[in-house]
Design a protein around this motif. Structure first.
Motif, short mmCIF file in Angstrom:
data_model
loop_
_atom_site.label_atom_id
_atom_site.label_comp_id
_atom_site.label_asym_id
_atom_site.label_seq_id
_atom_site.Cartn_x
_atom_site.Cartn_y
_atom_site.Cartn_z
N GLN A 2 4.81 13.06 -8.13
CA GLN A 2 4.33 11.68 -8.07
C GLN A 2 5.31 10.88 -7.23
O GLN A 2 6.53 11.00 -7.41
CB GLN A 2 4.26 11.08 -9.47
CG GLN A 2 3.16 11.64 -10.34
CD GLN A 2 1.79 11.11 -9.95
OE1 GLN A 2 0.87 11.88 -9.91
NE2 GLN A 2 1.66 9.85 -9.66
N ASP A 3 4.79 10.06 -6.33
CA ASP A 3 5.66 9.23 -5.50
C ASP A 3 6.35 8.17 -6.35
O ASP A 3 5.76 7.60 -7.25
CB ASP A 3 4.83 8.55 -4.40
CG ASP A 3 5.69 7.79 -3.42
OD1 ASP A 3 6.83 8.25 -3.16
OD2 ASP A 3 5.25 6.75 -2.91
N LYS A 4 7.64 7.98 -6.07
CA LYS A 4 8.42 6.93 -6.73
C LYS A 4 9.67 6.67 -5.92
O LYS A 4 10.06 7.48 -5.07
CB LYS A 4 8.77 7.30 -8.17
CG LYS A 4 9.68 8.51 -8.28
CD LYS A 4 10.00 8.84 -9.73
CE LYS A 4 8.88 9.70 -10.24
NZ LYS A 4 9.04 10.25 -11.53
N GLN B 28 8.23 14.67 5.63
CA GLN B 28 7.76 14.17 4.34
C GLN B 28 6.53 13.31 4.56
O GLN B 28 6.36 12.72 5.62
CB GLN B 28 8.85 13.41 3.61
CG GLN B 28 9.30 12.11 4.23
CD GLN B 28 8.48 10.91 3.74
OE1 GLN B 28 8.06 10.87 2.59
NE2 GLN B 28 8.26 9.96 4.60
N ILE C 279 3.24 11.11 2.12
CA ILE C 279 2.66 10.72 0.84
C ILE C 279 1.15 10.88 0.98
O ILE C 279 0.55 10.32 1.89
CB ILE C 279 3.05 9.28 0.48
CG1 ILE C 279 4.56 9.19 0.35
CG2 ILE C 279 2.35 8.85 -0.80
CD1 ILE C 279 5.09 7.79 0.30
N GLU D 61 -1.13 9.36 -4.15
CA GLU D 61 0.06 9.02 -4.93
C GLU D 61 1.07 10.16 -5.01
O GLU D 61 2.05 10.07 -5.73
CB GLU D 61 -0.33 8.56 -6.34
CG GLU D 61 -0.86 9.66 -7.23
CD GLU D 61 -2.37 9.88 -7.16
OE1 GLU D 61 -2.87 10.62 -8.01
OE2 GLU D 61 -3.04 9.34 -6.26
N TYR D 62 0.84 11.23 -4.23
CA TYR D 62 1.72 12.39 -4.29
C TYR D 62 2.69 12.44 -3.11
O TYR D 62 2.30 12.32 -1.96
CB TYR D 62 0.91 13.69 -4.35
CG TYR D 62 0.11 13.78 -5.61
CD1 TYR D 62 0.70 14.14 -6.80
CD2 TYR D 62 -1.25 13.45 -5.61
CE1 TYR D 62 -0.03 14.18 -7.98
CE2 TYR D 62 -1.98 13.49 -6.77
CZ TYR D 62 -1.37 13.86 -7.96
OH TYR D 62 -2.10 13.90 -9.10
N PHE D 63 3.96 12.64 -3.44
CA PHE D 63 5.02 12.76 -2.45
C PHE D 63 5.22 14.25 -2.14
O PHE D 63 5.29 15.06 -3.06
CB PHE D 63 6.32 12.18 -3.03
CG PHE D 63 7.51 12.38 -2.15
CD1 PHE D 63 7.81 11.48 -1.15
CD2 PHE D 63 8.35 13.47 -2.32
CE1 PHE D 63 8.91 11.65 -0.33
CE2 PHE D 63 9.46 13.66 -1.52
CZ PHE D 63 9.74 12.75 -0.52
#
Length: 88
Positions: free
Chosen positions: A10-12, A35, A37, A40-42
């Motif tokens: 999960q992206d954060k 990288q 995104i 919502e996924y990194f």
């Protein structure tokens, strides 16, 4: 020795910083990074340069701990093994 590192989760805030700092602490050089995104996924892939005498099992353990702390899945493989697994 070169290695391939992947990070998925999960992206954060702080994922790149946390992974990069741990690699610096382990004296591992980042040769290339990609990288993105996806919704919502990194996702991140890195090519790394490790010292010839690097303790690969300890590096895996340390990166696993960072992954748990950040809430992401971190995988590292020797480049030769990675290439062998991904040949058609």
């Amino acid at each position: 020795m070169k290695a391939i590192l992947t990070v998925i989760g999960q992206d954060k805030v702080g994922i790149i910083a946390g992974v990069s700092q741990k690699l610096a602490d382990l004296d591992i050089n980042i040769l290339d990074v990609s990288q993105t995104i996806m919704e919502e996924y990194f996702t991140m892939t890195m090519m790394l340069q490790l010292k010839q005498n690097a303790d690969f099992e300890n590096i895996k353990k340390e990166l696993h701990s960072v992954g748990v702390k950040l809430g992401v899945k971190i995988n590292i493989q020797n480049e030769e093994i990675f290439n062998a697994m991904h040949k058609l």
